[in-house]
Design a protein around this motif. Structure first.
Motif, PDB file in Angstrom:
ATOM      1  N   GLU A 193      12.181   0.591  16.916  1.00  0.00           N
ATOM      2  CA  GLU A 193      13.540   0.574  17.450  1.00  0.00           C
ATOM      3  C   GLU A 193      13.630   1.104  18.879  1.00  0.00           C
ATOM      4  OE1 GLU A 193      15.904   1.120  13.196  1.00  0.00           O
ATOM      5  OE2 GLU A 193      15.741   2.825  14.560  1.00  0.00           O
ATOM      6  N   LYS A 194      12.789   2.079  19.223  1.00  0.00           N
ATOM      7  CA  LYS A 194      12.927   2.751  20.518  1.00  0.00           C
ATOM      8  C   LYS A 194      11.768   2.504  21.479  1.00  0.00           C
ATOM      9  CE  LYS A 194      15.379   6.431  18.060  1.00  0.00           C
ATOM     10  NZ  LYS A 194      15.310   7.835  17.599  1.00  0.00           N
ATOM     11  N   GLY A 249       0.805  -1.216   0.000  1.00  0.00           N
ATOM     12  CA  GLY A 249       0.000   0.000   0.000  1.00  0.00           C
ATOM     13  C   GLY A 249       0.836   1.263   0.000  1.00  0.00           C
ATOM     14  N   MET A 250       0.156   2.396  -0.047  1.00  0.00           N
ATOM     15  CA  MET A 250       0.848   3.682  -0.120  1.00  0.00           C
ATOM     16  C   MET A 250       1.766   3.897   1.086  1.00  0.00           C
ATOM     17  SD  MET A 250       0.610   7.156   1.066  1.00  0.00           S
ATOM     18  CE  MET A 250      -1.118   7.541   1.418  1.00  0.00           C
ATOM     19  N   ILE A 251       1.254   3.623   2.288  1.00  0.00           N
ATOM     20  CA  ILE A 251       2.078   3.780   3.484  1.00  0.00           C
ATOM     21  C   ILE A 251       2.934   2.537   3.710  1.00  0.00           C
ATOM     22  CG2 ILE A 251       2.063   4.214   5.965  1.00  0.00           C
ATOM     23  CD1 ILE A 251      -0.603   5.646   5.618  1.00  0.00           C
ATOM     24  N   GLY A 252       2.344   1.364   3.525  1.00  0.00           N
ATOM     25  CA  GLY A 252       3.065   0.122   3.778  1.00  0.00           C
ATOM     26  C   GLY A 252       4.333  -0.025   2.957  1.00  0.00           C
ATOM     27  N   SER A 253       4.291   0.378   1.693  1.00  0.00           N
ATOM     28  CA  SER A 253       5.472   0.253   0.842  1.00  0.00           C
ATOM     29  C   SER A 253       6.598   1.157   1.338  1.00  0.00           C
ATOM     30  CB  SER A 253       5.126   0.589  -0.613  1.00  0.00           C
ATOM     31  OG  SER A 253       4.651   1.924  -0.727  1.00  0.00           O
ATOM     32  N   ARG A 254       6.235   2.289   1.896  1.00  0.00           N
ATOM     33  CA  ARG A 254       7.253   3.207   2.415  1.00  0.00           C
ATOM     34  C   ARG A 254       7.789   2.735   3.764  1.00  0.00           C
ATOM     35  NH1 ARG A 254       4.199   5.247  -1.290  1.00  0.00           N
ATOM     36  NH2 ARG A 254       5.015   6.907  -2.632  1.00  0.00           N
ATOM     37  N   ILE A 255       6.936   2.088   4.541  1.00  0.00           N
ATOM     38  CA  ILE A 255       7.420   1.484   5.785  1.00  0.00           C
ATOM     39  C   ILE A 255       8.435   0.389   5.469  1.00  0.00           C
ATOM     40  CG2 ILE A 255       6.764   0.076   7.779  1.00  0.00           C
ATOM     41  CD1 ILE A 255       4.082   1.582   7.794  1.00  0.00           C
ATOM     42  N   ALA A 256       8.115  -0.436   4.476  1.00  0.00           N
ATOM     43  CA  ALA A 256       9.043  -1.504   4.073  1.00  0.00           C
ATOM     44  C   ALA A 256      10.387  -0.923   3.655  1.00  0.00           C
ATOM     45  CB  ALA A 256       8.439  -2.325   2.938  1.00  0.00           C
ATOM     46  N   ALA A 257      10.354   0.122   2.849  1.00  0.00           N
ATOM     47  CA  ALA A 257      11.601   0.728   2.363  1.00  0.00           C
ATOM     48  C   ALA A 257      12.409   1.324   3.513  1.00  0.00           C
ATOM     49  CB  ALA A 257      11.284   1.805   1.325  1.00  0.00           C
ATOM     50  N   GLU A 258      11.726   1.996   4.437  1.00  0.00           N
ATOM     51  CA  GLU A 258      12.415   2.611   5.577  1.00  0.00           C
ATOM     52  C   GLU A 258      13.058   1.548   6.471  1.00  0.00           C
ATOM     53  OE1 GLU A 258      13.897   5.530   8.126  1.00  0.00           O
ATOM     54  OE2 GLU A 258      12.901   5.859   6.186  1.00  0.00           O
ATOM     55  N   LEU A 259      12.308   0.500   6.758  1.00  0.00           N
ATOM     56  CA  LEU A 259      12.838  -0.556   7.626  1.00  0.00           C
ATOM     57  C   LEU A 259      14.025  -1.247   6.987  1.00  0.00           C
ATOM     58  CD1 LEU A 259       9.508  -2.101   8.960  1.00  0.00           C
ATOM     59  CD2 LEU A 259      11.149  -0.741  10.264  1.00  0.00           C
ATOM     60  N   ARG A 308      17.241   0.554   7.141  1.00  0.00           N
ATOM     61  CA  ARG A 308      17.865   0.525   8.465  1.00  0.00           C
ATOM     62  C   ARG A 308      18.429  -0.860   8.810  1.00  0.00           C
ATOM     63  NH1 ARG A 308      14.467   4.366  12.616  1.00  0.00           N
ATOM     64  NH2 ARG A 308      13.727   5.930  11.113  1.00  0.00           N
ATOM     65  N   GLY A 309      18.341  -1.773   7.870  1.00  0.00           N
ATOM     66  CA  GLY A 309      18.926  -3.088   8.075  1.00  0.00           C
ATOM     67  C   GLY A 309      18.006  -4.130   8.669  1.00  0.00           C
ATOM     68  N   HIS A 310      16.725  -3.811   8.785  1.00  0.00           N
ATOM     69  CA  HIS A 310      15.781  -4.794   9.311  1.00  0.00           C
ATOM     70  C   HIS A 310      15.319  -5.745   8.208  1.00  0.00           C
ATOM     71  CE1 HIS A 310      15.685  -2.604  13.069  1.00  0.00           C
ATOM     72  NE2 HIS A 310      15.313  -1.493  12.439  1.00  0.00           N
ATOM     73  N   GLU A 311      14.903  -6.925   8.603  1.00  0.00           N
ATOM     74  CA  GLU A 311      14.385  -7.912   7.659  1.00  0.00           C
ATOM     75  C   GLU A 311      12.863  -7.817   7.640  1.00  0.00           C
ATOM     76  OE1 GLU A 311      14.179 -12.786   7.078  1.00  0.00           O
ATOM     77  OE2 GLU A 311      15.635 -11.919   8.473  1.00  0.00           O
ATOM     78  N   VAL A 312      12.300  -7.528   6.483  1.00  0.00           N
ATOM     79  CA  VAL A 312      10.853  -7.330   6.355  1.00  0.00           C
ATOM     80  C   VAL A 312      10.225  -8.490   5.588  1.00  0.00           C
ATOM     81  CG1 VAL A 312       9.031  -5.837   5.444  1.00  0.00           C
ATOM     82  CG2 VAL A 312      11.108  -4.826   6.423  1.00  0.00           C
ATOM     83  N   THR A 313       9.210  -9.094   6.190  1.00  0.00           N
ATOM     84  CA  THR A 313       8.424 -10.124   5.519  1.00  0.00           C
ATOM     85  C   THR A 313       7.088  -9.521   5.114  1.00  0.00           C
ATOM     86  OG1 THR A 313       9.403 -11.825   6.942  1.00  0.00           O
ATOM     87  CG2 THR A 313       7.420 -12.428   5.711  1.00  0.00           C
TER      88      THR A 313
END
Length: 201
Positions: free
Chosen positions: A188-189, A10-20, A23-28
């Motif tokens: 993260e925090k 989605g519009m927000i979800g795709s950007r959350i995936a890219a941001e995570l 930062r080196g996180h693994e996104v499923t």
């Protein structure tokens, strides 16, 4: 961290995936296309197993139907599913309609609130009340600004709680990219455990 992201396309979800991922996180990513039924707790549990956190960026229907039933079903399934999977951290994206513009007055209750978004906003407010009854999970309910759209990642914005945030001209706006920054920061925090958090410029 290993993060299950529901609604990753989605519009927000795709950007959350890219941001995570930046930062080196693994996104499923999880969606209907990957076999997830977000309204079924056992389906959520299977998808969430082995993850450190679950983020839900699922939007309610905007086809004129009443979203409360589907949205609350997803909310309850998410809560029960992460419990079954042994995951404590859950972040859910909501809406701004339930934010207060004055003590005891929500944005959705104001005279000029768009009718097309009213049912969705009331459903999101009802979902928040479900989360507020949950004490065994580290949930956070993210309510972005009244306006959210693709834009610039600035990393600089106001952060608040239950009150609608606006700029000096009275506008409540944030980019989807900066909303993703907030979600990643929360993972993260853990700044707003069992709370609603909002953001705007």
């Amino acid at each position: 961290m290993k993060i299950l992201l529901i609604g990753a396309t989605g519009m927000i979800g795709s950007r959350i995936a890219a941001e995570l991922e930046s930062r080196g996180h693994e996104v499923t990513p999880a969606s209907r296309a990957t076999g997830l039924d977000a309204s079924d707790a056992s389906s959520v549990a299977r998808a969430a197993e082995g993850h450190d956190a679950v983020v839900s960026a699922v939007a309610p229907p905007r086809d004129g139907s009443d979203p409360e039933g589907p949205l609350l079903a997803v909310t309850r399934a998410l809560i029960e599913g992460v419990r079954q999977a042994g995951v404590r951290r859950l972040i859910a994206l909501g809406g701004a309609g339930g934010l207060e513009v004055a003590p005891g007055t929500r944005l959705v209750d104001t005279p000029d609130f768009p009718e097309i978004y009213k049912k969705e906003s009331l459903a999101q407010a009802a979902a928040l009340e479900v989360y507020r009854g949950v004490e065994d999970l580290d949930w956070t309910y993210v309510a972005p600004a009244a306006e959210i759209a693709p834009g610039e990642r600035t990393g600089s914005f106001q952060v608040g709680g239950d009150r609608l945030l606006t700029d000096d001209e009275g506008r409540s706006f944030v980019s989807a990219e900066d909303c993703a920054v907030l979600v990643a920061d929360e993972l993260e925090k853990g700044g707003h455990i069992r709370q609603r958090v909002t953001l705007a410029y």
